[in-house]
Design an enzyme around this catalytic site. Structure first.
Site, PDB file in Angstrom:
ATOM      1  N   LYS A 123     -15.308  32.909 -29.676  1.00  0.00           N
ATOM      2  CA  LYS A 123     -15.732  32.207 -28.458  1.00  0.00           C
ATOM      3  C   LYS A 123     -14.933  32.553 -27.219  1.00  0.00           C
ATOM      4  CE  LYS A 123     -18.023  28.518 -28.548  1.00  0.00           C
ATOM      5  NZ  LYS A 123     -19.244  28.233 -27.843  1.00  0.00           N
TER       6      LYS A 123
ATOM      7  N   SER B 112     -11.891  28.997 -28.322  1.00  0.00           N
ATOM      8  CA  SER B 112     -12.155  27.846 -29.192  1.00  0.00           C
ATOM      9  C   SER B 112     -11.029  27.729 -30.209  1.00  0.00           C
ATOM     10  CB  SER B 112     -13.491  28.052 -29.897  1.00  0.00           C
ATOM     11  OG  SER B 112     -13.528  27.298 -31.092  1.00  0.00           O
TER      12      SER B 112
ATOM     13  N   SER C  73       0.819  -1.219   0.000  1.00  0.00           N
ATOM     14  CA  SER C  73       0.000   0.000   0.000  1.00  0.00           C
ATOM     15  C   SER C  73       0.847   1.261   0.000  1.00  0.00           C
ATOM     16  CB  SER C  73      -0.932  -0.011   1.215  1.00  0.00           C
ATOM     17  OG  SER C  73      -0.186  -0.183   2.401  1.00  0.00           O
TER      18      SER C  73
ATOM     19  N   ASN D 199     -15.263  30.618 -23.603  1.00  0.00           N
ATOM     20  CA  ASN D 199     -16.033  29.562 -22.939  1.00  0.00           C
ATOM     21  C   ASN D 199     -15.771  29.497 -21.431  1.00  0.00           C
ATOM     22  OD1 ASN D 199     -17.208  28.667 -25.360  1.00  0.00           O
ATOM     23  ND2 ASN D 199     -15.392  27.442 -25.835  1.00  0.00           N
TER      24      ASN D 199
ATOM     25  N   LYS E 225      -8.218   4.725   1.418  1.00  0.00           N
ATOM     26  CA  LYS E 225      -7.393   5.885   1.066  1.00  0.00           C
ATOM     27  C   LYS E 225      -7.594   6.339  -0.372  1.00  0.00           C
ATOM     28  CE  LYS E 225      -4.277   3.807   4.252  1.00  0.00           C
ATOM     29  NZ  LYS E 225      -5.258   2.692   4.412  1.00  0.00           N
TER      30      LYS E 225
ATOM     31  N   ASN F  62      -3.365  -2.394  12.974  1.00  0.00           N
ATOM     32  CA  ASN F  62      -4.778  -2.006  12.909  1.00  0.00           C
ATOM     33  C   ASN F  62      -5.057  -0.723  13.700  1.00  0.00           C
ATOM     34  OD1 ASN F  62      -4.919  -4.323  11.490  1.00  0.00           O
ATOM     35  ND2 ASN F  62      -6.210  -5.453  12.942  1.00  0.00           N
TER      36      ASN F  62
ATOM     37  N   GLN G  76      -7.827  -1.019   3.659  1.00  0.00           N
ATOM     38  CA  GLN G  76      -6.652  -0.358   3.076  1.00  0.00           C
ATOM     39  C   GLN G  76      -7.059   0.553   1.914  1.00  0.00           C
ATOM     40  OE1 GLN G  76      -2.847  -2.478   2.797  1.00  0.00           O
ATOM     41  NE2 GLN G  76      -3.075  -2.381   0.586  1.00  0.00           N
TER      42      GLN G  76
ATOM     43  N   THR H  38     -37.426  30.767 -11.013  1.00  0.00           N
ATOM     44  CA  THR H  38     -37.825  29.434 -10.562  1.00  0.00           C
ATOM     45  C   THR H  38     -38.186  28.679 -11.831  1.00  0.00           C
ATOM     46  OG1 THR H  38     -40.160  29.968 -10.317  1.00  0.00           O
ATOM     47  CG2 THR H  38     -38.786  30.322  -8.382  1.00  0.00           C
ATOM     48  N   HIS H  39     -37.917  27.400 -11.867  1.00  0.00           N
ATOM     49  CA  HIS H  39     -38.082  26.597 -13.096  1.00  0.00           C
ATOM     50  C   HIS H  39     -37.271  27.187 -14.249  1.00  0.00           C
ATOM     51  CE1 HIS H  39     -41.719  24.702 -11.235  1.00  0.00           C
ATOM     52  NE2 HIS H  39     -41.777  25.891 -10.658  1.00  0.00           N
TER      53      HIS H  39
ATOM     54  N   GLU I  71     -17.577  24.832 -16.033  1.00  0.00           N
ATOM     55  CA  GLU I  71     -18.058  23.543 -16.554  1.00  0.00           C
ATOM     56  C   GLU I  71     -17.308  22.375 -15.926  1.00  0.00           C
ATOM     57  OE1 GLU I  71     -19.295  24.134 -21.095  1.00  0.00           O
ATOM     58  OE2 GLU I  71     -17.385  25.057 -20.628  1.00  0.00           O
TER      59      GLU I  71
ATOM     60  N   TYR J 296     -11.145  -5.195  11.769  1.00  0.00           N
ATOM     61  CA  TYR J 296     -10.294  -4.788  10.651  1.00  0.00           C
ATOM     62  C   TYR J 296     -10.343  -5.853   9.564  1.00  0.00           C
ATOM     63  CZ  TYR J 296      -6.526  -3.393   7.635  1.00  0.00           C
ATOM     64  OH  TYR J 296      -5.813  -3.022   6.522  1.00  0.00           O
TER      65      TYR J 296
HETATM   66  N1  ARG Z   1      -1.812  -1.068   5.050  1.00  0.00           N
HETATM   67  C1  ARG Z   1      -2.874  -1.346   5.954  1.00  0.00           C
HETATM   68  C2  ARG Z   1      -4.015  -0.366   5.746  1.00  0.00           C
HETATM   69  O1  ARG Z   1      -3.777   0.653   5.181  1.00  0.00           O
HETATM   70  C3  ARG Z   1      -2.381  -1.220   7.347  1.00  0.00           C
HETATM   71  C4  ARG Z   1      -3.031  -2.158   8.304  1.00  0.00           C
HETATM   72  C5  ARG Z   1      -2.705  -3.537   7.959  1.00  0.00           C
HETATM   73  N2  ARG Z   1      -3.213  -4.429   8.930  1.00  0.00           N
HETATM   74  C6  ARG Z   1      -3.206  -5.737   8.706  1.00  0.00           C
HETATM   75  N3  ARG Z   1      -3.637  -6.482   9.646  1.00  0.00           N
HETATM   76  N4  ARG Z   1      -2.777  -6.254   7.580  1.00  0.00           N
HETATM   77  O2  ARG Z   1      -5.120  -0.611   6.126  1.00  0.00           O
END
Ligand code: ARG
Length: 481
Positions: free
Chosen positions: A280, A274, A20, A282, A322, A107, A319, A152-153, A287, A314
């Site tokens: 143009k 453009s 990760s 824009n 993120k 964890n 993971q 409105t509308h 947008e 957990y």
């Molecule tokens: N890389 C893991 C995460 O972002 C960290 C925790 C991993 N824990 C485990 N028991 N493998 O969630």
């Protein structure tokens, strides 16, 4: 790290698949801080000696410097940010370094580290949002006296102060700041010391570690602490709401900027041309903001579906929390960068705005309410004015071009005093109900909005006091006595 139980090395493809680092290396400093707090706690409860604590802290400080200077190059073989930093510590200190992970699991480590990191990111975002709110307040102040058609509308409805419109946007974004604060409050308790899920047989002092990390409290339940990502979902809720509000705002400005409406002008520097049509200009920024709102929704859905179906504790799925988070944070940072300077330079063509009232029909409600004030029941008044509008439409006349005599033929209750009321400014000025568009009322709103903004600002500022840089300045200071 887990070689003890295994009889063959991990497959390379598995390593690449499970690592990760691409997602979590940005947490490196937060992870060091988390470790420093943990090790100080271990020393306090005498699981390690003060000398060992001092040695680990100074090695962690060195590691923090290596991370900052870019000298620390993490290895994929070590899977994630946590194991890379721990391995480096052991490399520096040997068996003393091997004491760091006492009573700890990745964890509770990742749960704590994410909260530390997000506390900073969300408070930064909060301040950017406050800046945008400030810009909206200034737009409102600048345009209090500018009268434009309200829709409105997407059909002309009644005249409004443009300041009133900006304030409508302001209140929506202020509610977003409440949602963001809610996410920040939600993450403000420490999971550290929860271990893998059940706590520890060792006498860990979770409150002490939490106070070093400047959390307001300690999570009550170790299973909940390591599994919950509610504050992330709260953040995504905020992000969706914010981007939907941005999308709505952009949509209005895009429409008002067309040559058909034409009563606002966007700054050239925020538009593009453009490749083919020389005339143009824009509104691409607007947008793209509108378009990218879809990504915030995608990120929310991604996070919610990630959580759906997980058993309580957990799971490695987490993971992936993120991925959507970073994407969404990056999106919102870019929007809060680009939108405020554009908004602050929106120009109004007041003549075009007044021109839009040519047919006078936006004043029809004013005539009906005028009649109510003369004692006519509203439904009857509505009917009579509707007939007057029809009469005008059939003859190509503007509703506010009728003479008193003509009015009297259509609606006998009308008197000379109506004529002065049938101008857009008067229509705005007379809507004095609390929260209405009257100029004075908009000024009241602006004042009230300023107070609310100051309050939001000070709430975000509180979190800014525990940014990672500040914690880094404090967390290694420890007396060995
Ligand atoms: N890389 C893991 C995460 O972002 C960290 C925790 C991993 N824990 C485990 N028991 N493998 O969630």
């Amino acid at each position: 790290m887990w070689k003890g139980r295994f009889s063959e090395d991990i497959e390379r493809t598995v390593l690449d698949f499970t690592q990760s680092l691409d997602l979590d290396w940005r947490l490196a400093l937060a992870d060091v801080i988390c470790s420093a707090a943990h090790v100080r706690m271990l020393s306090r409860v005498k699981l390690i000696s003060p000398q060992e604590c001092g040695a680990i802290l100074s090695a962690l400080k060195q590691i923090a410097d290596e991370i900052k200077s870019g000298k620390f190059v993490p290895k994929v073989e070590l899977e994630d940010v946590h194991m890379n930093i721990e391995a480096r510590l052991i490399e520096l200190l040997g068996s003393v370094g091997a004491k760091l992970h006492t009573g700890r699991s990745r964890n509770d480590q990742i749960a704590t580290t994410m909260r530390l990191y997000l506390r900073e990111e969300l408070s930064k975002l909060g301040l950017s949002l406050c800046h945008m709110l400030e810009v909206l307040l200034r737009c409102a102040e600048r345009h209090v006296d500018v009268v434009v058609p309200g829709y409105t509308h997407l059909q002309q409805a009644q005249p409004i102060s443009l300041g009133h419109y900006w304030m409508a946007q302001f209140w929506a974004f202020l509610r977003d700041s409440d949602l963001l604060l809610y996410a920040l409050k939600g993450l403000d308790e420490s999971p550290l010391g929860s271990g893998a899920l059940a706590g520890s047989t060792l006498p860990l002092d979770r409150h002490y570690a939490a106070s070093i990390l400047r959390f307001s409290g300690v999570a009550e339940n170790s299973i909940d602490a390591i599994s919950q990502r509610d504050y992330m979902l709260d953040y995504h809720h905020f992000a969706v709401s914010f981007m939907l509000h941005c999308s709505r705002l952009c949509e209005d400005l895009i429409i008002w900027n067309t040559s058909e409406f034409g009563w606002i002008r966007l700054p050239d520097g925020f538009c593009t041309g453009s490749s083919m049509m020389p005339q143009k200009k824009n509104p691409d920024v607007l947008e793209l903001v509108r378009g990218r709102a879809s990504q915030a929704i995608g990120c929310f859905v991604s996070m919610a579906t990630l959580l759906k179906g997980l058993p309580m504790a957990y799971d490695r799925d987490l993971q992936e929390d993120k991925r959507s988070l970073w994407a969404s944070l990056e999106l919102l940072a870019s929007v809060t960068d680009v939108l405020p300077p554009l908004l602050s330079r929106v120009d109004v063509d007041e003549r075009r705005a007044l021109d839009a009232f040519r047919d006078g029909f936006a004043l029809a409600t004013d005539v009906a309410e005028y009649l109510v004030a003369k004692g006519v029941p509203f439904r009857e008044a509505h009917q009579k004015v509707g007939q007057a509008v029809k009469w005008c439409l059939e003859r190509g006349r503007a509703l506010n071009s009728l003479s008193v005599e003509e009015w009297k033929v259509l609606i006998p209750e009308v008197e000379a005093d109506l004529i002065g009321l049938l101008v857009p400014e008067a229509a705005v000025e007379r809507r004095r109900t609390f929260g209405g568009t009257a100029f004075a009322e908009v000024r009241r709103q602006i004042k009230s909005g300023k107070g609310r903004l100051e309050k939001a600002l000070s709430e975000f500022e509180v979190y800014r006091e525990c940014v990672l840089e500040a914690l880094l300045g404090q967390v290694f200071t420890f007396s060995v006595s």
